[in-house]
Motif scaffolding. Structure first.
Motif, PDB file in Angstrom:
ATOM      1  N   ILE A   1     -40.042   1.697  49.525  1.00 22.21           N
ATOM      2  CA  ILE A   1     -41.293   2.418  49.319  1.00 22.21           C
ATOM      3  C   ILE A   1     -41.220   3.830  49.877  1.00 22.21           C
ATOM      4  O   ILE A   1     -41.661   4.796  49.233  1.00 22.21           O
ATOM      5  CB  ILE A   1     -42.460   1.644  49.958  1.00 22.21           C
ATOM      6  N   ALA A   2     -40.668   4.009  51.062  1.00 24.49           N
ATOM      7  CA  ALA A   2     -40.657   5.330  51.704  1.00 24.49           C
ATOM      8  C   ALA A   2     -39.800   6.330  50.951  1.00 24.49           C
ATOM      9  O   ALA A   2     -40.199   7.480  50.736  1.00 24.49           O
ATOM     10  CB  ALA A   2     -40.177   5.197  53.144  1.00 24.49           C
ATOM     11  N   SER A   3     -38.608   5.904  50.520  1.00 22.27           N
ATOM     12  CA  SER A   3     -37.664   6.829  49.898  1.00 22.27           C
ATOM     13  C   SER A   3     -37.731   6.835  48.385  1.00 22.27           C
ATOM     14  O   SER A   3     -37.281   7.785  47.737  1.00 22.27           O
ATOM     15  CB  SER A   3     -36.242   6.482  50.328  1.00 22.27           C
ATOM     16  N   GLY A   4     -38.265   5.771  47.791  1.00 19.92           N
ATOM     17  CA  GLY A   4     -38.260   5.645  46.332  1.00 19.92           C
ATOM     18  C   GLY A   4     -36.926   5.206  45.777  1.00 19.92           C
ATOM     19  O   GLY A   4     -36.753   5.122  44.549  1.00 19.92           O
ATOM     20  N   LYS A   5     -35.972   4.877  46.631  1.00 19.26           N
ATOM     21  CA  LYS A   5     -34.646   4.467  46.183  1.00 19.26           C
ATOM     22  C   LYS A   5     -34.696   3.070  45.569  1.00 19.26           C
ATOM     23  O   LYS A   5     -35.295   2.159  46.126  1.00 19.26           O
ATOM     24  CB  LYS A   5     -33.674   4.480  47.363  1.00 19.26           C
ATOM     25  N   GLU A   6     -34.049   2.906  44.416  1.00 24.34           N
ATOM     26  CA  GLU A   6     -34.028   1.631  43.709  1.00 24.34           C
ATOM     27  C   GLU A   6     -32.610   1.062  43.664  1.00 24.34           C
ATOM     28  O   GLU A   6     -31.630   1.814  43.666  1.00 24.34           O
ATOM     29  CB  GLU A   6     -34.526   1.790  42.271  1.00 24.34           C
TER      30      GLU A   6
END
Length: 654
Positions: free
Chosen positions: A339-344
């Motif tokens: 959630i914090a970084s948006g990394k998937e």
């Protein structure tokens, strides 16, 4: 009619162009839907010159839109009707001037008619639950529809358009039933639900002089293709052998004849316009394909041989040998997003098509369903950190929604691997699955109790539609907890002692939600109709749901679990989802240009943030226990309407 209630009123249909698998001996299949669009649940006009179908919205709304076009889908025109029940095809009036459909403009689902030449829709039904049209009568002033009804059940009704008055299709039948009139209007055929038994009956046009045609108790009528063109016979499905086969019975009685005998499921049968052939869908060969068989009995012939998933209902174009069908091709996988970084990161292999998933209580693993096709589903487990998946349950039939036990040591699921839908359990570390219930009907929606010692589930055993039962997780005799026959899906949350129950309310047929306390007592949750799945707060004192408002519109709400008024949250057409473990956040989905994205809402102040922005559909988000990540399913679906000319195939010796 397909099984209504436990199997569900709603379903997602879809498709990709079929090409006969490249086999020159098979007829050529033509994709009618253009590239880049999604079409589903179509139907031909009585003269075969036009087609009505549903397509996703192109704006921010979530309901599907009704369209009409030529039989080849040329010159499409949008009609002013939208629905959440887009898997139900539109029903044409006998002269082709009007369509009857289920609209979500006034509530969950009401029957409306709309002129096919254009014009405003007219509302026909105003029930508190869901109403779905099934067949127009020959005189065009009467329409049969299915409705959730008082007493926690559903029935078929007939409404006179000239007066607006509805009467039961079979006035003397008090059991749940669904049925349709014969082509000439002289009879009605209907399916009676009597607990786990379903039998076929026929009566005269007013519902009098009822006669039972089948006795085995495992029968289903098709949704649209049950009556033969001459009105003398009925086509139905039977699971008397454990899997589904097609049968035909005369309305005058006598011995039924079996059309298909494969060990896999044969279903979705449709009479040809001349009554000489029956097209159907089969799971044989570990994929769904279309076959055709002489209506009098004989050799079954393959029509398609492709990995796309053909869908029912099948429709023959009137006065022709052209068969039209919908089919779907879907690419889907389970993903995790920080959630914090948006990394998937993708958790499941590209080569697999995934279904329902569930994050383990410790947040280290994800169990997910593998969609093999042809009625086969597997269960697998993968680490949240990524890596190779571990196959847990393979082959043997379908697999329902899997749920981790509170301590993460076991997984419960429903499956028909034993011949009927029953409750199964498997150790998360591996091993053979164990069957906890072995009854001939439908046992579904299993969930764990708070300490993991027992499992609640719903069953139609000796019930109108469904009641709640409890069985020890170690095995033993199930105990019945309710007897009003209104229970459907069950919902639970680790750490919460109560379970929540989706019900067909006894008082008026509404689709509602109840709370079951550990002592087995039931309490309604709020007054609004609640058609959506609830998200249970970590404390269990609130649920986030989609609920009907005073104006009939559906909105996301937070409702107190002990009853009382709640508060509306999110924008219209934004659908609330899972709650975080700290109770501070809610996930939700939004529609953007027909695609679904995931957002997050602060429960305290209502502020929101969008988490995904792809052209694909992101579905079923769950927080990890620490609240730092969201696990979701990303789906790319191609849905088309196809047609195939069977003239040469039907002319060949059989």
């Amino acid at each position: 009619m397909r099984r209504i209630g436990h199997i569900g009123l709603t379903a997602a249909l879809g498709l990709l162009s079929a090409c006969g698998g490249g086999d020159p001996a098979l007829p050529n299949v033509v994709a009618l839907s253009p590239d880049g669009v999604r079409h589903q649940a179509f139907s031909y006009s009585p003269d075969g010159k036009r087609m009505a179908y549903w397509a996703p919205p192109t704006d921010s709304t979530t309901n599907w839109q009704l369209w009409i076009a030529g039989s080849d889908l040329s010159a499409p025109a949008k009609l002013p009707v939208a629905t959440a029940f887009a898997n139900f095809p539109a029903v044409w009036s006998p002269d082709g001037s009007r369509l009857a459909v289920s609209s979500s403009a006034y509530g969950i689902a009401d029957v409306v008619t709309v002129p096919t030449a254009g014009g405003e829709a007219s509302r026909l039904t105003r029930g508190p639950g869901a109403e779905l049209p099934s067949r127009w009568h020959r005189n065009a002033d009467q329409l049969t529809y299915i409705a959730t009804a008082a007493g926690g059940t559903f029935k078929s009704f007939t409404i006179a358009l000239s007066t607006g008055v509805s009467v039961p299709l079979v006035p003397g039948e008090n059991r749940p039933n669904v049925g349709v009139p014969s082509p000439d209007g002289s009879h009605v055929a209907y399916l009676v639900f009597d607990g786990s038994k379903t039998t076929i009956w026929v009566a005269d046009s007013a519902g009098g002089n009822p006669r039972q045609l089948t006795t085995e108790g495992f029968e289903l009528l098709g949704q649209f293709n049950d009556w033969s063109p001459d009105g003398k016979e009925l086509l139905y499905e039977s699971r008397r052998t454990g899997t589904s086969d097609l049968w035909v019975v005369s309305i005058d009685g006598g011995k039924a004849r079996q059309l298909t005998r494969d060990v896999r499921n044969d279903f979705g049968g449709a009479w040809s316009p001349d009554g000489k052939s029956v097209a159907f869908i089969s799971d044989r060969g570990k994929q769904t394909d279309i076959w055709v068989v002489p209506a009098a009995g004989g050799v079954e012939q393959r029509v398609t041989d492709s990995p796309i998933e053909e869908q029912e209902p099948l429709f023959w174009r009137p006065a022709s040998n052209t068969l039209a069908f919908g089919a779907t091709t879907e690419r889907s996988g389970v993903w995790a997003l920080e959630i914090a970084s948006g990394k998937e990161r993708r958790l499941t292999p590209d080569s697999l098509r995934t279904g329902f998933f569930n994050v383990s209580p410790n947040g280290k693993q994800v169990v997910y369903r593998i969609e093999r096709g042809g009625g086969i589903r597997d269960l697998a487990v993968v680490s949240l950190e990524g890596g190779a998946s571990r196959l847990l349950v393979a082959g043997g039939g379908t697999v329902g929604s899997p749920w981790w036990s509170p301590d993460g040591s076991k997984i419960v699921f429903s499956s028909d691997r034993g011949g009927s839908y029953d409750v199964w359990i498997v150790d998360a570390a591996g091993g053979a699955p164990r069957q906890l219930v072995n009854w001939p009907g439908f046992e579904f929606s299993p969930v764990w109790n708070a300490d993991g010692s027992a499992i609640f589930f719903t069953s139609d055993r000796d019930s109108k539609l469904g009641d709640i039962w409890k069985v020890p997780a170690a095995g033993g005799e199930p105990m019945r907890l309710t007897r009003d026959g209104t229970a459907q899906e069950l919902y639970s949350r680790t750490g919460v002692a109560d379970i929540f129950v989706g019900v067909l309310n006894a008082r008026g047929g509404e689709i509602g939600l109840s709370r079951m306390r550990p002592d087995g007592s039931l309490q309604a949750v709020g007054n609004p109709s609640v058609p959506g799945s609830p998200s249970i707060s970590p404390s269990g004192d609130s649920v986030a749901v989609v609920a009907e408002q005073a104006d009939g519109k559906q909105r996301s709400m937070i409702l107190p679990a002990n009853g009382g008024r709640g508060r509306v949250i999110l924008k219209a057409d934004e659908i609330v989802g899972a709650w975080s473990n700290d109770g501070k956040w809610l996930l939700y989905t939004m529609s953007v240009g027909g695609a679904t994205d995931i957002g997050i809402m602060n429960v305290a102040d209502g502020t929101t943030r969008r988490l995904t922005t792809t052209a694909e559909n992101e579905l079923g988000g769950e927080f990890t226990p620490d609240g730092k990540s969201v696990v979701f399913r990303r789906v790319q679906t191609v849905q088309r309407i196809n047609a195939v000319d069977l003239t040469k195939l039907l002319a060949a010796p059989r």
